[in-house]
Design a protein around this motif. Structure first.
Motif, PDB file in Angstrom:
ATOM      1  N   SER A  66       0.809  -1.218   0.000  1.00  0.00           N
ATOM      2  CA  SER A  66       0.000   0.000   0.000  1.00  0.00           C
ATOM      3  C   SER A  66       0.845   1.273   0.000  1.00  0.00           C
ATOM      4  O   SER A  66       0.352   2.345  -0.359  1.00  0.00           O
ATOM      5  CB  SER A  66      -0.925  -0.013   1.229  1.00  0.00           C
ATOM      6  OG  SER A  66      -0.156  -0.128   2.405  1.00  0.00           O
ATOM      7  N   GLY A 139       6.533  -9.542   2.718  1.00  0.00           N
ATOM      8  CA  GLY A 139       5.677 -10.643   2.284  1.00  0.00           C
ATOM      9  C   GLY A 139       4.319 -10.667   2.953  1.00  0.00           C
ATOM     10  O   GLY A 139       3.536 -11.581   2.728  1.00  0.00           O
ATOM     11  N   GLY A 141       1.913  -9.014   2.169  1.00  0.00           N
ATOM     12  CA  GLY A 141       0.931  -8.995   1.076  1.00  0.00           C
ATOM     13  C   GLY A 141       1.130 -10.145   0.096  1.00  0.00           C
ATOM     14  O   GLY A 141       0.509 -10.167  -0.967  1.00  0.00           O
TER      15      GLY A 141
HETATM   16  O1  R5P Z   1       4.011  -8.776   0.220  1.00  0.00           O
HETATM   17  C1  R5P Z   1       3.979  -7.575   0.392  1.00  0.00           C
HETATM   18  C2  R5P Z   1       5.150  -6.711   0.430  1.00  0.00           C
HETATM   19  O2  R5P Z   1       6.287  -7.271   0.988  1.00  0.00           O
HETATM   20  C3  R5P Z   1       4.866  -5.309   0.957  1.00  0.00           C
HETATM   21  O3  R5P Z   1       5.889  -4.491   0.471  1.00  0.00           O
HETATM   22  C4  R5P Z   1       4.837  -5.232   2.487  1.00  0.00           C
HETATM   23  O4  R5P Z   1       3.852  -6.104   2.976  1.00  0.00           O
HETATM   24  C5  R5P Z   1       4.539  -3.800   2.983  1.00  0.00           C
HETATM   25  O5  R5P Z   1       3.287  -3.403   2.525  1.00  0.00           O
HETATM   26  P1  R5P Z   1       2.602  -2.032   2.955  1.00  0.00           P
HETATM   27  O6  R5P Z   1       3.323  -0.934   2.260  1.00  0.00           O
HETATM   28  O7  R5P Z   1       1.178  -2.196   2.507  1.00  0.00           O
HETATM   29  O8  R5P Z   1       2.704  -1.934   4.439  1.00  0.00           O
END
Ligand code: R5P
Length: 275
Positions: A66, A139, A141
């Motif tokens: 996100s 990870g 996501g």
């Molecule tokens: O699998 C997802 C990735 O590694 C994302 O970069 C990680 O989860 C961070 O996501 P966010 O920016 O939504 O916190």
């Protein structure tokens, strides 16, 4: 000279229906629906502005999650600014999964693949937790394999995150859902068993897709994800190596000695930098 360059940019982008506009000033951005979103945007914009060498960088990785939404948005703004457009139109953006492919395309950027461009100039990506030594858990996501492929192929890896992602010391302090591990579907029972018996993991579960999908989450590479809780992780490099040794494991969400810097956005608009 500059007048001619601007004329060229106006001419060359008109055909693609792009409307030129100057890069928005971060201080005067319209408010978003939550202060958390604003924190993510502050971190992402600042990370791009401070690290993108627009005149020299050509191959740029765009991660998943996100926060990276605002990275792609900012790169798209470079494309629309007459001052930068001539350079930005040369960018080739490398995705780390389906979501990031869409982000690249919807922001008008040129899409490439890591097979075509195996050496990247820079990559921007999010993180679930960052420890005091810039080791990461990623990870959350479900995108970790392609993210690691892209980030370890880049000369620089810049992390963009909000204030919640900064660990006071060890990984596993703020991110308590466990280390994401991508596994080959037919091997998941074996990996679950080995994590508990050989690596003394506190708990390991196959990530489920409900309510969006009945059954397990399936990654962009058609694999499964296991979340393995090891509590606080004092030696992430050793844990990463041990997990990788298990039969059936494709990749772990522990990103070791990979990130160059991390930007953490705060709700008040300030951004903290960790190097
Ligand atoms: O699998 C997802 C990735 O590694 C994302 O970069 C990680 O989860 C961070 O996501 P966010 O920016 O939504 O916190």
């Amino acid at each position: 000279m500059l007048r001619n360059l601007n004329k060229f940019v106006r001419f060359s982008t008109r055909g693609f229906g792009l409307k030129m506009s100057p890069l928005p000033d971060v201080k005067h951005l319209p408010a978003l629906h939550s202060t958390l979103e604003q924190a993510k945007r502050f971190a992402a914009y600042r990370a791009v502005d401070e690290n993108l060498d627009y005149a020299n960088h050509r191959v740029i990785g765009v991660g998943s999650g996100s926060t990276v939404i605002y990275v792609a948005e900012r790169l798209g703004q470079y494309l629309l600014d007459p001052q930068y457009s001539i350079y930005a139109s040369q960018f080739v953006c490398i995705p780390t999964g389906f979501q990031s492919k869409e982000l690249i395309l919807t922001n008008g950027l040129r899409l490439g693949s890591v097979e075509q461009y195996p050496a990247l100039d820079i990559v921007f990506d999010g993180a679930d937790e960052v420890d005091e030594n810039l080791q990461l858990i990623k990870g959350g996501g479900g995108c970790l394999f392609q993210e690691k492929l892209v980030s370890t192929s880049a000369a620089k890896f810049i992390v963009v995150a909000d204030y919640r992602k900064r660990s006071p010391k060890y990984l596993g302090t703020n991110w308590v859902k466990g280390v994401p591990i991508e596994v080959v579907p037919s091997g998941y029972i074996r990996v679950l068993r080995d994590l508990k018996t050989k690596l003394k993991c506190k708990n390991a579960v196959l990530r489920q897709g409900a309510p969006a999908k009945a059954g397990p989450v399936v990654t962009d590479n058609c694999n499964f994800i296991i979340d393995a809780d090891f509590g606080k992780i004092e030696r992430p490099e050793i844990l990463h190596r041990d997990i990788k040794m298990l039969v059936g494991v494709v990749e772990t969400g522990l990103f070791i000695d990979n990130a160059s810097k991390a930007y953490f956005g705060n709700p008040d608009g300030s951004v903290e930098l960790q190097v």
